[in-house]
Scaffold this active site. Structure first.
Site, PDB file in Angstrom:
ATOM      1  CB  ALA A  49      -0.910   0.004   1.234  1.00 16.55           C
ATOM      2  N   GLY A  52       2.961   3.609  -5.736  1.00 19.45           N
ATOM      3  CA  GLY A  52       2.380   3.210  -7.017  1.00 19.45           C
ATOM      4  C   GLY A  52       0.898   2.918  -6.961  1.00 19.45           C
ATOM      5  CE1 TYR A  53      -2.164   2.046 -11.846  1.00 17.54           C
ATOM      6  CE2 TYR A  53      -0.256   0.709 -12.383  1.00 17.54           C
ATOM      7  CZ  TYR A  53      -1.246   1.590 -12.769  1.00 17.54           C
ATOM      8  OH  TYR A  53      -1.327   2.027 -14.070  1.00 17.54           O
ATOM      9  CG  PHE A  74       8.838  -5.073   3.302  1.00 22.47           C
ATOM     10  CD1 PHE A  74       9.115  -5.182   4.648  1.00 22.47           C
ATOM     11  CD2 PHE A  74       9.521  -5.902   2.421  1.00 22.47           C
ATOM     12  CE1 PHE A  74      10.058  -6.084   5.115  1.00 22.47           C
ATOM     13  CE2 PHE A  74      10.473  -6.807   2.876  1.00 22.47           C
ATOM     14  CZ  PHE A  74      10.738  -6.900   4.228  1.00 22.47           C
ATOM     15  CE1 TYR A 224       0.913  -2.161 -19.665  1.00 25.66           C
ATOM     16  CE2 TYR A 224       2.800  -3.499 -20.294  1.00 25.66           C
ATOM     17  CZ  TYR A 224       1.970  -2.411 -20.506  1.00 25.66           C
ATOM     18  OH  TYR A 224       2.192  -1.575 -21.572  1.00 25.66           O
ATOM     19  CE1 TYR A 234       5.518  -6.144 -16.830  1.00 24.64           C
ATOM     20  CE2 TYR A 234       3.733  -7.609 -17.433  1.00 24.64           C
ATOM     21  CZ  TYR A 234       4.354  -6.801 -16.498  1.00 24.64           C
ATOM     22  OH  TYR A 234       3.819  -6.688 -15.242  1.00 24.64           O
ATOM     23  CE  LYS A 243       2.106  -8.687 -12.961  1.00 22.63           C
ATOM     24  NZ  LYS A 243       1.671  -8.246 -11.617  1.00 22.63           N
TER      25      LYS A 243
HETATM   26  P1  NAD Z   1       5.502  -0.192  -6.810  1.00 28.96           P
HETATM   27  O1  NAD Z   1       6.905  -0.605  -6.736  1.00 28.96           O
HETATM   28  O2  NAD Z   1       5.161   1.230  -6.971  1.00 28.96           O
HETATM   29  O3  NAD Z   1       4.698  -0.717  -5.536  1.00 28.96           O
HETATM   30  C1  NAD Z   1       4.863  -1.988  -4.988  1.00 28.96           C
HETATM   31  C2  NAD Z   1       4.475  -1.960  -3.528  1.00 28.96           C
HETATM   32  O4  NAD Z   1       4.713  -3.251  -2.973  1.00 28.96           O
HETATM   33  C3  NAD Z   1       5.294  -0.965  -2.712  1.00 28.96           C
HETATM   34  O5  NAD Z   1       4.442  -0.280  -1.841  1.00 28.96           O
HETATM   35  C4  NAD Z   1       6.255  -1.881  -1.969  1.00 28.96           C
HETATM   36  O6  NAD Z   1       6.704  -1.335  -0.750  1.00 28.96           O
HETATM   37  C5  NAD Z   1       5.369  -3.080  -1.723  1.00 28.96           C
HETATM   38  N1  NAD Z   1       6.107  -4.283  -1.369  1.00 28.96           N
HETATM   39  C6  NAD Z   1       7.110  -4.874  -2.061  1.00 28.96           C
HETATM   40  N2  NAD Z   1       7.526  -5.981  -1.412  1.00 28.96           N
HETATM   41  C7  NAD Z   1       6.771  -6.081  -0.303  1.00 28.96           C
HETATM   42  C8  NAD Z   1       6.714  -7.009   0.764  1.00 28.96           C
HETATM   43  N3  NAD Z   1       7.530  -8.087   0.816  1.00 28.96           N
HETATM   44  N4  NAD Z   1       5.819  -6.791   1.755  1.00 28.96           N
HETATM   45  C9  NAD Z   1       4.978  -5.717   1.738  1.00 28.96           C
HETATM   46  N5  NAD Z   1       4.986  -4.807   0.741  1.00 28.96           N
HETATM   47  C10 NAD Z   1       5.860  -4.997  -0.256  1.00 28.96           C
HETATM   48  O7  NAD Z   1       4.858  -1.075  -7.979  1.00 28.96           O
HETATM   49  P2  NAD Z   1       3.573  -0.890  -8.885  1.00 28.96           P
HETATM   50  O8  NAD Z   1       4.054  -0.588 -10.248  1.00 28.96           O
HETATM   51  O9  NAD Z   1       2.549  -0.051  -8.247  1.00 28.96           O
HETATM   52  O10 NAD Z   1       3.076  -2.411  -8.929  1.00 28.96           O
HETATM   53  C11 NAD Z   1       1.953  -2.881  -8.221  1.00 28.96           C
HETATM   54  C12 NAD Z   1       1.268  -3.949  -9.063  1.00 28.96           C
HETATM   55  O11 NAD Z   1       0.774  -3.340 -10.253  1.00 28.96           O
HETATM   56  C13 NAD Z   1       2.214  -5.077  -9.517  1.00 28.96           C
HETATM   57  O12 NAD Z   1       1.506  -6.282  -9.516  1.00 28.96           O
HETATM   58  C14 NAD Z   1       2.553  -4.668 -10.934  1.00 28.96           C
HETATM   59  O13 NAD Z   1       2.939  -5.756 -11.739  1.00 28.96           O
HETATM   60  C15 NAD Z   1       1.214  -4.098 -11.369  1.00 28.96           C
HETATM   61  N6  NAD Z   1       1.249  -3.232 -12.572  1.00 28.96           N
HETATM   62  C16 NAD Z   1       2.153  -2.221 -12.690  1.00 28.96           C
HETATM   63  C17 NAD Z   1       2.177  -1.464 -13.859  1.00 28.96           C
HETATM   64  C18 NAD Z   1       3.170  -0.347 -14.052  1.00 28.96           C
HETATM   65  O14 NAD Z   1       3.350   0.085 -15.202  1.00 28.96           O
HETATM   66  N7  NAD Z   1       3.785   0.177 -13.013  1.00 28.96           N
HETATM   67  C19 NAD Z   1       1.243  -1.712 -14.871  1.00 28.96           C
HETATM   68  C20 NAD Z   1       0.303  -2.720 -14.695  1.00 28.96           C
HETATM   69  C21 NAD Z   1       0.316  -3.488 -13.536  1.00 28.96           C
END
Ligand code: NAD
Length: 393
Positions: A49, A52-53, A74, A224, A234, A243
């Protein structure tokens, strides 16, 4: 302490407390300004949380529907001469705003993959909320240690044969070719362990076993797909295999009853995780340019507000494609957007980078992840890096 960005490869090792707080505030204000009904989740668990997303999902749930949120993060607090991580500052700012606005918000900091953190989170849910009605799974992690102590590391490689295409070197903004080698079977399995659906299912099973999740609760995990130029890297690569497993897990969760599980296919955006994938940052820079020119560009908060308000809890119910996936990449994948991206991709080189890609937008978003380059923040001011997350001690 005067905090400046220190970029090492794909990450920035410093974060600016005031900048992160300003960015969280901007996301909150965005959600508040959007139309929303009250028909949404009320007790939401967000795993991953802090950035990012996941962060955007938490903010969108809290400020669209007044939802109580528990976030699993984390992150590291500030220590001596080191700043905290940006996820720490984001979470501190979110909790403080939510609480000031009368919204329940608490956070568990630790490894979401571990049983210990699952147990702690469930204990908090049971004592404070009873049960959750929505679980958002947004982990993006390089590694995972499973219950038997085995460490798995994910890789960003192709499957089968190697793939050569253009990429951008973000250090000196040059375009060159990169060849990505295929992953071994072992590496593919490890990537599935880290980024596939096993841990998502473990969370849902643990919540069910503890009677901490409402019947018919919604759970969503993020994926994605992207255009063909990125597929070897990807969708058809090692991360794509993970995925696929995530998607299969959503089907299993639905079959097991009691929850409605979905995959949301999100838009490509600059986050700490996506910046590390070869080829993808160049694609994102071109995509930003085309989507901005066509007035359809969205960031994480726009995506997640639209996901919750229109595609998950909107007036038309859950909106999916024929395979049951929610498509938040609908605007990215529009044929007219992709045609323009393809044309620019064919032509792009180091000399025309400025006209063919929104490199400035890419860099700005990258620095913003760590609280830098945000309007109204005085980066010359001496700030206290030691910031508390109210519910974390
Ligand atoms: P991000 O790196 O911004 O966020 C990831 C989050 O996971 C962070 O808050 C991080 O602290 C947390 N995290 C990582 N390891 C952890 C652990 N062991 N325990 C608790 N928290 C932990 O990444 P994001 O791009 O927001 O990715 C989130 C999801 O969205 C992923 O599944 C990613 O594949 C998917 N996604 C991303 C994109 C993109 O372009 N960024 C596009 C589509 C889907």
């Amino acid at each position: 302490m005067i905090v400046k960005p220190k970029v090492r490869g794909f990450i920035c090792t410093t974060a600016h407390a005031k900048g992160c707080a300003a960015e969280v505030k901007a996301q909150i204000e965005y959600v508040k300004a959007q139309p929303h009904s009250n028909e949404g989740p009320k007790k939401v668990l967000v795993v991953g949380a802090s950035m990012g997303y996941g962060l955007a999902s938490r903010i969108a749930a809290a400020y669209s529907f007044g939802a109580a949120t528990i976030g699993v993060i984390f992150d590291k607090p500030a220590m001596r001469s080191r700043t905290a991580t940006s996820g720490w500052y984001n979470t501190a700012a979110f909790e403080k705003s939510a609480q000031a606005d009368g919204l329940y918000a608490k956070t568990i900091n630790g490894d979401a993959y571990s049983k210990e953190i699952k147990d702690k989170t469930i204990e908090l849910i049971k004592s404070d909320l009873g049960k959750v009605d929505c679980v958002i799974y947004s982990l993006a992690a390089p590694r995972r240690t499973t219950a038997d102590g085995t460490l798995y590391s994910s890789v960003l490689k192709t499957v089968g044969s190697s793939y050569t295409n253009k990429t951008i070197n973000l250090k000196d903004n040059t375009v060159g070719d990169i060849t990505v080698d295929p992953a071994t079977e072992e590496e593919i399995e490890a990537t599935i362990k880290v980024m596939g659906g096993e841990d998502w299912k473990d969370w849902i099973d643990a919540l069910k076993a503890a009677d901490a999740i409402e019947d018919n609760a919604v759970t969503v995990a993020y994926s994605y797909i992207g255009p063909e130029i990125t597929h070897p890297m990807y969708a058809d690569g090692s991360i794509g295999k993970a995925k696929d497993h995530l998607f299969e897990t959503s089907k299993k969760l639905n079959e097991s009853g009691n929850v409605r599980a979905y995959i949301s296919v999100n838009k490509a955006l600059v986050t700490q995780s996506s910046a590390a994938i070869p080829i993808v940052p160049l694609y994102i820079s071109i995509l930003y340019k085309v989507m901005k020119e066509n007035n359809v560009h969205e960031g994480c908060i726009e995506q997640m507000t639209r996901l919750l308000n229109e595609k998950l809890y909107g007036k038309d119910g859950v909106v999916t494609d024929s395979e049951g996936r929610i498509r938040m990449d609908d605007l990215e994948m529009q044929p007219e957007i992709q045609e323009k991206v393809n044309k620019l991709w064919e032509e792009i080189n180091t000399d025309n980078l400025d006209t063919h890609a929104d490199l400035d937008g890419f860099h700005k978003d990258f620095y913003k992840l760590f609280g830098f380059g945000i309007d109204g923040v005085d980066y010359e001011a001496d700030i206290d890096p030691d910031v508390e997350i109210p519910s974390v001690n």
